[in-house]
Design a protein around this motif. Sequence first.
Motif, PDB file in Angstrom:
ATOM      1  N   GLY A  56       2.097 -11.566  25.953  1.00 53.96           N
ATOM      2  CA  GLY A  56       0.764 -10.184  26.669  1.00 53.96           C
ATOM      3  C   GLY A  56       0.236 -11.684  27.694  1.00 53.96           C
ATOM      4  N   ASP A  57      -1.846 -11.119  28.281  1.00 52.52           N
ATOM      5  CA  ASP A  57      -2.465 -11.563  29.174  1.00 52.52           C
ATOM      6  C   ASP A  57      -2.899 -12.433  27.635  1.00 52.52           C
ATOM      7  OD1 ASP A  57      -4.344 -12.757  30.456  1.00 52.52           O
ATOM      8  OD2 ASP A  57      -5.270 -11.508  31.024  1.00 52.52           O
ATOM      9  N   GLN A  58      -2.588 -14.078  27.950  1.00 54.43           N
ATOM     10  CA  GLN A  58      -3.587 -15.347  27.265  1.00 54.43           C
ATOM     11  C   GLN A  58      -5.052 -14.588  27.047  1.00 54.43           C
ATOM     12  OE1 GLN A  58      -1.973 -18.857  26.417  1.00 54.43           O
ATOM     13  NE2 GLN A  58      -0.529 -19.002  28.047  1.00 54.43           N
ATOM     14  N   ASN A  59      -5.455 -14.774  28.797  1.00 56.66           N
ATOM     15  CA  ASN A  59      -6.965 -14.870  28.511  1.00 56.66           C
ATOM     16  C   ASN A  59      -7.461 -13.129  28.490  1.00 56.66           C
ATOM     17  OD1 ASN A  59      -6.709 -16.949  30.030  1.00 56.66           O
ATOM     18  ND2 ASN A  59      -6.012 -15.949  32.720  1.00 56.66           N
ATOM     19  N   SER A  60      -6.762 -12.453  27.350  1.00 58.12           N
ATOM     20  CA  SER A  60      -7.609 -11.278  27.367  1.00 58.12           C
ATOM     21  C   SER A  60      -7.217 -11.218  25.979  1.00 58.12           C
ATOM     22  CB  SER A  60      -6.979  -9.896  27.727  1.00 58.12           C
ATOM     23  OG  SER A  60      -7.409  -8.689  26.740  1.00 58.12           O
ATOM     24  N   ALA A  61      -8.297 -11.819  24.581  1.00 62.18           N
ATOM     25  CA  ALA A  61      -8.242 -11.009  23.743  1.00 62.18           C
ATOM     26  C   ALA A  61      -7.789  -9.671  22.651  1.00 62.18           C
ATOM     27  CB  ALA A  61      -9.141 -12.006  22.242  1.00 62.18           C
ATOM     28  N   VAL A 122      11.962  -9.854  33.722  1.00 60.24           N
ATOM     29  CA  VAL A 122      12.542 -11.053  34.384  1.00 60.24           C
ATOM     30  C   VAL A 122      12.137 -11.670  35.697  1.00 60.24           C
ATOM     31  CG1 VAL A 122      14.900 -11.656  33.467  1.00 60.24           C
ATOM     32  CG2 VAL A 122      14.815  -9.997  35.208  1.00 60.24           C
ATOM     33  N   LEU A 123      10.881 -10.042  35.974  1.00 60.19           N
ATOM     34  CA  LEU A 123       9.820  -9.690  36.812  1.00 60.19           C
ATOM     35  C   LEU A 123       8.596 -10.350  36.769  1.00 60.19           C
ATOM     36  CD1 LEU A 123      11.706  -6.741  38.766  1.00 60.19           C
ATOM     37  CD2 LEU A 123      12.416  -9.006  39.826  1.00 60.19           C
ATOM     38  N   SER A 124       8.226 -10.690  35.538  1.00 60.44           N
ATOM     39  CA  SER A 124       6.804 -10.836  35.226  1.00 60.44           C
ATOM     40  C   SER A 124       6.347 -11.947  36.189  1.00 60.44           C
ATOM     41  CB  SER A 124       6.985 -11.090  34.123  1.00 60.44           C
ATOM     42  OG  SER A 124       5.364 -11.746  33.532  1.00 60.44           O
ATOM     43  N   SER A 125       4.883 -11.893  37.108  1.00 60.20           N
ATOM     44  CA  SER A 125       4.376 -12.524  37.938  1.00 60.20           C
ATOM     45  C   SER A 125       3.820 -13.334  36.692  1.00 60.20           C
ATOM     46  CB  SER A 125       3.005 -11.684  38.480  1.00 60.20           C
ATOM     47  OG  SER A 125       3.445 -10.405  39.277  1.00 60.20           O
ATOM     48  N   PHE A 126       3.590 -13.653  35.445  1.00 62.52           N
ATOM     49  CA  PHE A 126       2.921 -13.988  35.381  1.00 62.52           C
ATOM     50  C   PHE A 126       4.271 -15.137  34.062  1.00 62.52           C
ATOM     51  CE2 PHE A 126       0.079 -10.106  34.944  1.00 62.52           C
ATOM     52  CZ  PHE A 126      -0.429 -11.055  35.885  1.00 62.52           C
ATOM     53  N   ALA A 127       5.146 -16.044  34.804  1.00 61.41           N
ATOM     54  CA  ALA A 127       6.002 -17.002  34.041  1.00 61.41           C
ATOM     55  C   ALA A 127       5.639 -17.644  33.652  1.00 61.41           C
ATOM     56  CB  ALA A 127       7.016 -17.402  35.265  1.00 61.41           C
ATOM     57  N   PRO A 128       5.892 -18.678  32.337  1.00 63.62           N
ATOM     58  CA  PRO A 128       7.426 -18.318  31.956  1.00 63.62           C
ATOM     59  C   PRO A 128       7.161 -16.888  31.065  1.00 63.62           C
ATOM     60  CG  PRO A 128       5.988 -19.908  30.606  1.00 63.62           C
ATOM     61  CD  PRO A 128       4.857 -19.522  31.854  1.00 63.62           C
ATOM     62  N   PHE A 129       6.427 -15.164  30.885  1.00 62.43           N
ATOM     63  CA  PHE A 129       6.639 -14.968  29.932  1.00 62.43           C
ATOM     64  C   PHE A 129       7.719 -13.688  30.123  1.00 62.43           C
ATOM     65  CE2 PHE A 129       2.179 -16.628  30.531  1.00 62.43           C
ATOM     66  CZ  PHE A 129       2.117 -16.435  29.178  1.00 62.43           C
ATOM     67  N   VAL A 130       8.329 -14.018  29.466  1.00 61.52           N
ATOM     68  CA  VAL A 130      10.365 -13.452  29.322  1.00 61.52           C
ATOM     69  C   VAL A 130       9.701 -12.042  29.153  1.00 61.52           C
ATOM     70  CG1 VAL A 130      12.246 -13.154  29.736  1.00 61.52           C
ATOM     71  CG2 VAL A 130      11.209 -15.396  31.303  1.00 61.52           C
ATOM     72  N   THR A 131       9.282 -12.277  28.102  1.00 64.25           N
ATOM     73  CA  THR A 131       9.041 -11.260  26.963  1.00 64.25           C
ATOM     74  C   THR A 131       8.516 -11.151  26.753  1.00 64.25           C
ATOM     75  OG1 THR A 131      11.412 -12.126  25.205  1.00 64.25           O
ATOM     76  CG2 THR A 131      10.085 -10.497  24.427  1.00 64.25           C
ATOM     77  N   ASP A 132       7.934  -9.701  26.499  1.00 67.23           N
ATOM     78  CA  ASP A 132       6.419  -9.167  27.368  1.00 67.23           C
ATOM     79  C   ASP A 132       5.977  -8.207  26.322  1.00 67.23           C
ATOM     80  OD1 ASP A 132       3.280  -8.652  27.225  1.00 67.23           O
ATOM     81  OD2 ASP A 132       4.198  -8.233  29.441  1.00 67.23           O
ATOM     82  N   ARG A 133       5.140  -7.384  25.250  1.00 64.11           N
ATOM     83  CA  ARG A 133       5.304  -5.799  24.881  1.00 64.11           C
ATOM     84  C   ARG A 133       5.464  -4.950  26.021  1.00 64.11           C
ATOM     85  NH1 ARG A 133       0.630  -8.193  23.281  1.00 64.11           N
ATOM     86  NH2 ARG A 133      -0.797  -6.970  24.809  1.00 64.11           N
TER      87      ARG A 133
END
Length: 276
Positions: A56-61, A122-133
Motif C-alpha cells: 500500500g501507500d507508504q505515505n498513508s499510515a 505489474v501495472l502499478s503506478s508506484f513501482a516496485p510495488f508489484v504485490t499490493d492489497r
Amino acid sequence: MLVESGGASWYSALGVGLSKRLSKGLQFLASYTWASALETNPGYSTGAFSGGTRLGDQNSARSNYGPDDFIRPQRLVISYVYDFPLAASRSSLKGRALGGWSVAGVTTFQNGQRLTMVDTNVLSSFAPFVTDRVQLAPGCTNKSVETPGPVTSKLNNFVNSSCFTLPAVIGSDGLGTAFGNSGNGIVSGPDQRNFDISIIKTTPLTETKTVEFRAEFFNAFNTPSFGFSNPELNVGTVAADPNTGAPTWQPNPTGAQITSTSVAPRVIQLALKFYF
C-alpha cells in the motif's frame, strides 16, 4: 525512492489462568489469552532487518493501519492429569490389573491468524510495488470479503472472489493503476482445535521394580487444522490484456483456497518402561 525503517505498533493482551493442585487424583491448569496487535506496517515489525517494502501507500499510515498476522486473537490451553482410584489391594492379580491407571492430556483451542488478501499488480503506478492489497469491488466492504460458515464448508471459497476487481487506473498512459483499497488483516484464518491424550498404566512388580505402559495419542480425534500458505493469499493479477492492451483483472483460480493442513493427522505412540 526512499526506504525508511519506520512505523508504529500497539500491542495489548490479557492472560487469565486457573489451576487446581493435586487432590483426589486430579490436577489441571487452564490458561486463556486474548491478544491484539495493531500496526501501521503489519508483518514488518516482527521480521528480520533485511529490508523490504510494506503493502500500500507508504505515505498513508491510516490506509496501512490494521491487525498484524503474528498473533492468535484468542487462545485457550487446558492441561490435566487424573489418577483413577486405586484398587483395594494392589498386590493381588486383580488389583494389579485394575489399579495404577491414569490419563493426561493437553487441549488447545485458538482463533485463526488475521490474513491480508493481495494481488500481483505489474501495472502499478508506484513501482516496485508489484504485490499490493487487493481492490474491493463496488458494494463490498472489508467485512464482507470472508465467506461465512464453518471452515470445512468453504475450503474452495474461503473468501468471496466476486469482491475483488481492477484498481483505479490513474496513469496518463491509461495503464498505471492506484493502490488497492482493501485493509490489512480483513480475513480471519482457520481456527485450530487439538487434543493430545495419554493413557498410562503403572504396575508395581516388587518394592523396587515397576513397569509403566503409555499409549499416547497426538491429535487424538484426528481433528483437521487448516492453514494458508502465502501463494494462496494472492487472489489475482493486474496486467495488460494481450489483445487490447487495456488493464484487466485476472482472478487466481486457486486464490484463497485451503489446500494444506497446519498439523499432522493423528499419531499414536506406545511406550513401555521398566523402573528398577
